[in-house]
Motif scaffolding. Structure first.
Motif, PDB file in Angstrom:
ATOM      1  N   ILE A  25      55.144  -2.682  24.659  1.00 26.97           N
ATOM      2  CA  ILE A  25      54.156  -1.759  24.094  1.00 26.97           C
ATOM      3  C   ILE A  25      52.964  -1.754  25.043  1.00 26.97           C
ATOM      4  CG2 ILE A  25      52.587  -1.312  22.171  1.00 26.97           C
ATOM      5  CD1 ILE A  25      54.508  -2.938  20.430  1.00 26.97           C
ATOM      6  N   LEU A  26      52.460  -0.592  25.357  1.00 26.34           N
ATOM      7  CA  LEU A  26      51.260  -0.493  26.177  1.00 26.34           C
ATOM      8  C   LEU A  26      50.049  -0.482  25.253  1.00 26.34           C
ATOM      9  CD1 LEU A  26      49.782  -0.063  28.852  1.00 26.34           C
ATOM     10  CD2 LEU A  26      50.136   2.410  28.538  1.00 26.34           C
ATOM     11  N   ASP A  27      49.233  -1.511  25.337  1.00 26.93           N
ATOM     12  CA  ASP A  27      47.992  -1.592  24.563  1.00 26.93           C
ATOM     13  C   ASP A  27      46.852  -1.457  25.562  1.00 26.93           C
ATOM     14  OD1 ASP A  27      45.863  -2.121  22.929  1.00 26.93           O
ATOM     15  OD2 ASP A  27      46.441  -4.171  22.445  1.00 26.93           O
ATOM     16  N   LEU A  28      46.070  -0.412  25.426  1.00 19.71           N
ATOM     17  CA  LEU A  28      45.004  -0.143  26.386  1.00 19.71           C
ATOM     18  C   LEU A  28      43.784  -1.040  26.193  1.00 19.71           C
ATOM     19  CD1 LEU A  28      45.248   3.738  26.535  1.00 19.71           C
ATOM     20  CD2 LEU A  28      46.252   2.054  28.075  1.00 19.71           C
ATOM     21  N   GLY A  29      43.798  -1.867  25.176  1.00 16.17           N
ATOM     22  CA  GLY A  29      42.707  -2.814  24.985  1.00 16.17           C
ATOM     23  C   GLY A  29      41.394  -2.156  24.630  1.00 16.17           C
ATOM     24  N   CYS A  30      41.438  -1.172  23.752  1.00 17.61           N
ATOM     25  CA  CYS A  30      40.226  -0.438  23.376  1.00 17.61           C
ATOM     26  C   CYS A  30      39.704  -0.885  22.012  1.00 17.61           C
ATOM     27  CB  CYS A  30      40.513   1.057  23.362  1.00 17.61           C
ATOM     28  SG  CYS A  30      40.929   1.696  24.979  1.00 17.61           S
ATOM     29  N   LEU A  49      43.762  -4.608  16.169  1.00 16.41           N
ATOM     30  CA  LEU A  49      44.177  -4.433  14.777  1.00 16.41           C
ATOM     31  C   LEU A  49      45.603  -3.892  14.669  1.00 16.41           C
ATOM     32  CD1 LEU A  49      40.840  -2.952  13.385  1.00 16.41           C
ATOM     33  CD2 LEU A  49      41.720  -5.267  13.086  1.00 16.41           C
ATOM     34  N   GLU A  50      45.986  -2.989  15.570  1.00 19.08           N
ATOM     35  CA  GLU A  50      47.347  -2.460  15.550  1.00 19.08           C
ATOM     36  C   GLU A  50      48.353  -3.547  15.889  1.00 19.08           C
ATOM     37  OE1 GLU A  50      44.862  -1.314  17.439  1.00 19.08           O
ATOM     38  OE2 GLU A  50      44.643   0.836  17.170  1.00 19.08           O
ATOM     39  N   LEU A  51      48.044  -4.332  16.921  1.00 16.01           N
ATOM     40  CA  LEU A  51      48.952  -5.397  17.328  1.00 16.01           C
ATOM     41  C   LEU A  51      49.124  -6.448  16.244  1.00 16.01           C
ATOM     42  CD1 LEU A  51      47.882  -5.927  21.050  1.00 16.01           C
ATOM     43  CD2 LEU A  51      49.887  -4.717  20.176  1.00 16.01           C
ATOM     44  N   ASP A  52      48.081  -6.687  15.484  1.00 17.15           N
ATOM     45  CA  ASP A  52      48.159  -7.647  14.386  1.00 17.15           C
ATOM     46  C   ASP A  52      49.227  -7.221  13.385  1.00 17.15           C
ATOM     47  OD1 ASP A  52      47.237  -9.970  12.929  1.00 17.15           O
ATOM     48  OD2 ASP A  52      46.336  -8.544  11.518  1.00 17.15           O
ATOM     49  N   ARG A  53      49.317  -5.930  13.072  1.00 21.23           N
ATOM     50  CA  ARG A  53      50.334  -5.446  12.129  1.00 21.23           C
ATOM     51  C   ARG A  53      51.733  -5.600  12.715  1.00 21.23           C
ATOM     52  NH1 ARG A  53      46.033  -5.728  11.265  1.00 21.23           N
ATOM     53  NH2 ARG A  53      44.728  -4.777   9.715  1.00 21.23           N
ATOM     54  N   ILE A  54      51.851  -5.379  14.030  1.00 26.73           N
ATOM     55  CA  ILE A  54      53.162  -5.523  14.681  1.00 26.73           C
ATOM     56  C   ILE A  54      53.602  -6.981  14.653  1.00 26.73           C
ATOM     57  CG2 ILE A  54      54.391  -5.310  16.879  1.00 26.73           C
ATOM     58  CD1 ILE A  54      52.493  -2.868  17.418  1.00 26.73           C
ATOM     59  N   TRP A  55      52.697  -7.915  14.981  1.00 25.22           N
ATOM     60  CA  TRP A  55      53.053  -9.335  14.973  1.00 25.22           C
ATOM     61  C   TRP A  55      53.454  -9.788  13.567  1.00 25.22           C
ATOM     62  CZ3 TRP A  55      54.038  -8.976  19.529  1.00 25.22           C
ATOM     63  CH2 TRP A  55      53.150  -8.835  20.581  1.00 25.22           C
ATOM     64  N   SER A  72      47.273   3.801   9.110  1.00 25.38           N
ATOM     65  CA  SER A  72      47.892   4.221  10.377  1.00 25.38           C
ATOM     66  C   SER A  72      48.422   3.018  11.153  1.00 25.38           C
ATOM     67  CB  SER A  72      46.883   4.976  11.239  1.00 25.38           C
ATOM     68  OG  SER A  72      46.479   6.152  10.597  1.00 25.38           O
ATOM     69  N   TYR A  73      47.655   1.914  11.161  1.00 25.18           N
ATOM     70  CA  TYR A  73      48.123   0.702  11.850  1.00 25.18           C
ATOM     71  C   TYR A  73      49.425   0.213  11.224  1.00 25.18           C
ATOM     72  CZ  TYR A  73      43.202   0.457  13.357  1.00 25.18           C
ATOM     73  OH  TYR A  73      41.961   0.720  13.851  1.00 25.18           O
ATOM     74  N   GLN A  74      49.469   0.199   9.901  1.00 28.81           N
ATOM     75  CA  GLN A  74      50.662  -0.261   9.194  1.00 28.81           C
ATOM     76  C   GLN A  74      51.839   0.663   9.452  1.00 28.81           C
ATOM     77  OE1 GLN A  74      50.828  -3.202   7.616  1.00 28.81           O
ATOM     78  NE2 GLN A  74      53.005  -2.822   7.421  1.00 28.81           N
ATOM     79  N   LEU A  75      51.607   1.969   9.422  1.00 27.37           N
ATOM     80  CA  LEU A  75      52.669   2.940   9.672  1.00 27.37           C
ATOM     81  C   LEU A  75      53.239   2.774  11.076  1.00 27.37           C
ATOM     82  CD1 LEU A  75      54.328   5.387   8.773  1.00 27.37           C
ATOM     83  CD2 LEU A  75      52.476   6.844   9.605  1.00 27.37           C
ATOM     84  N   PHE A  76      52.369   2.580  12.064  1.00 28.25           N
ATOM     85  CA  PHE A  76      52.839   2.381  13.438  1.00 28.25           C
ATOM     86  C   PHE A  76      53.763   1.165  13.510  1.00 28.25           C
ATOM     87  CE2 PHE A  76      52.285   0.485  17.697  1.00 28.25           C
ATOM     88  CZ  PHE A  76      52.860   1.499  18.443  1.00 28.25           C
ATOM     89  N   ALA A  77      53.375   0.079  12.869  1.00 32.51           N
ATOM     90  CA  ALA A  77      54.211  -1.131  12.879  1.00 32.51           C
ATOM     91  C   ALA A  77      55.547  -0.871  12.191  1.00 32.51           C
ATOM     92  CB  ALA A  77      53.480  -2.281  12.205  1.00 32.51           C
ATOM     93  N   GLU A  78      55.532  -0.117  11.118  1.00 28.49           N
ATOM     94  CA  GLU A  78      56.759   0.153  10.366  1.00 28.49           C
ATOM     95  C   GLU A  78      57.734   1.032  11.129  1.00 28.49           C
ATOM     96  OE1 GLU A  78      55.576   1.709   6.566  1.00 28.49           O
ATOM     97  OE2 GLU A  78      54.542  -0.156   6.030  1.00 28.49           O
ATOM     98  N   ILE A  79      57.229   2.017  11.871  1.00 25.35           N
ATOM     99  CA  ILE A  79      58.139   2.943  12.561  1.00 25.35           C
ATOM    100  C   ILE A  79      58.533   2.453  13.958  1.00 25.35           C
ATOM    101  CG2 ILE A  79      57.303   4.922  11.266  1.00 25.35           C
ATOM    102  CD1 ILE A  79      55.793   5.822  13.793  1.00 25.35           C
TER     103      ILE A  79
END
Length: 84
Positions: free
Chosen positions: A62-67, A71-77, A47-54
């Motif tokens: 991007i709003l990151d709620l810091g929860c 890990l998601e942001l790492d895929r985006i970077w 899911s993290y990878q898919l979010f970065a891809e799309i």
């Protein structure tokens, strides 16, 4: 690695088992679980990878709620670095 179905089953059981327990401070929660947290969350890697891809390339915010640990942001970077 645990499947998503197994993870959700275990999570539901944990919720039942801890329903009457007092809530923890968020920092205490992560401190107690830091050692295995990223492995525990690895069931969501796809899911993290898919979010970065799309994510559109023109996206500026991007709003990151810091929860979690980012890990998601790492895929985006990683995606941004490979495009430069």
């Amino acid at each position: 690695m645990q499947s998503s179905e197994e993870y959700l089953r275990d999570l539901k059981q944990w919720l039942r088992d801890t329903a009457d327990s007092p809530l923890e401070e968020m920092s205490d929660f992560f401190t107690k679980r830091l050692h295995g947290y990223e492995e525990h969350m690895s069931v969501w890697e796809e899911s993290y990878q898919l979010f970065a891809e799309i994510l559109p390339l023109e996206c500026k915010k991007i709003l990151d709620l810091g929860c979690g640990t980012g890990l998601e942001l790492d895929r985006i970077w990683k995606k941004i670095r490979t495009l430069r």
